[in-house]
Scaffold this active site. Structure first.
Site, short mmCIF file in Angstrom:
data_model
loop_
_atom_site.label_atom_id
_atom_site.label_comp_id
_atom_site.label_asym_id
_atom_site.label_seq_id
_atom_site.Cartn_x
_atom_site.Cartn_y
_atom_site.Cartn_z
N HIS A 60 164.19 -51.53 11.36
CA HIS A 60 163.06 -51.28 10.08
C HIS A 60 162.24 -50.95 10.99
O HIS A 60 161.94 -50.26 12.34
CB HIS A 60 162.89 -53.46 10.89
CG HIS A 60 164.44 -53.68 10.16
ND1 HIS A 60 164.49 -55.37 10.08
CD2 HIS A 60 165.14 -53.17 9.04
CE1 HIS A 60 164.96 -55.12 9.62
NE2 HIS A 60 166.00 -54.58 9.07
N GLU A 62 158.98 -52.23 12.31
CA GLU A 62 159.02 -51.94 13.71
C GLU A 62 159.34 -51.95 15.25
O GLU A 62 159.03 -51.38 16.37
CB GLU A 62 159.10 -53.61 14.36
CG GLU A 62 158.05 -54.92 13.13
CD GLU A 62 159.11 -55.05 11.77
OE1 GLU A 62 158.40 -56.42 11.28
OE2 GLU A 62 159.91 -53.89 11.33
N CYS A 90 161.73 -60.31 11.28
CA CYS A 90 162.73 -60.76 11.29
C CYS A 90 163.21 -60.79 12.43
O CYS A 90 162.11 -60.95 13.38
CB CYS A 90 163.14 -59.48 10.37
SG CYS A 90 164.07 -58.65 11.37
N CYS A 93 163.78 -58.10 14.63
CA CYS A 93 162.00 -57.36 15.38
C CYS A 93 161.44 -57.97 16.31
O CYS A 93 160.72 -57.96 17.16
CB CYS A 93 161.67 -57.19 13.89
SG CYS A 93 161.81 -55.17 13.02
#
Length: 168
Positions: A60, A62, A90, A93
């Protein structure tokens, strides 16, 4: 620091995260979530989703950006840094930010601004994760340039193609 100065600064860095998201959107196999990490008013790392491109479900925006910073700084403690992301983090993260000791997390589009496919089905909130991790020294700010950020994603009422709904 006054609130208007903080908001102005947050909006400036969120615009950079939005640019990163558009770069990801144009990159084959990458994704439309953008992230920048800032220390002392300077961008120290940036990235976007690379999960499909890398065949890595953890890639992701991040996580990609935290990894870049770790490689650059040769450490895992990012105290004093602010992470800006175009979409509410999420749970994975959010926990990565806790472990990295990020001082502030600032995000744009919230769970309510976009289609549910972008989040886990349990409605886990990044703020709750940070609070439950006993990180009272970590600030989380949501909704910065939410309208602009949400333009990157399907809206709640949209009907995205089933093959794009990977979290459902």
């Amino acid at each position: 620091m006054s609130t208007s100065v903080s908001l102005e600064k947050d909006e400036r860095f969120m615009r950079l995260a939005i640019q990163e998201a558009w770069d990801g959107n144009r990159t084959p196999g990458a994704g439309e979530v953008g992230c920048v990490i800032v220390m002392d008013g300077e961008v120290v790392a940036s990235g976007h989703n690379e999960a499909e491109m890398r065949h890595d479900p953890t890639a992701h925006a991040e996580i990609v950006t935290l990894r870049k910073l770790g490689q650059t700084w040769k450490k895992t403690d990012f105290r004093g840094c602010t992470l800006y992301c175009t979409l509410q983090p999420c749970s994975m993260c959010a926990v990565a930010c806790v472990w990295a000791k990020i001082t502030r997390v600032v995000f744009g589009a919230t769970r309510d601004d976009v289609h549910s496919m972008y989040f886990d089905t349990k409605h886990i909130n990044a703020s709750d994760i940070i609070r439950d991790a006993f990180r009272d020294d970590m600030e989380i700010v949501g909704g910065v340039l939410a309208r602009e950020c949400s333009e990157l994603y399907y809206r709640p009422q949209d009907q995205p193609p089933p093959e794009e709904q990977v979290n459902i």
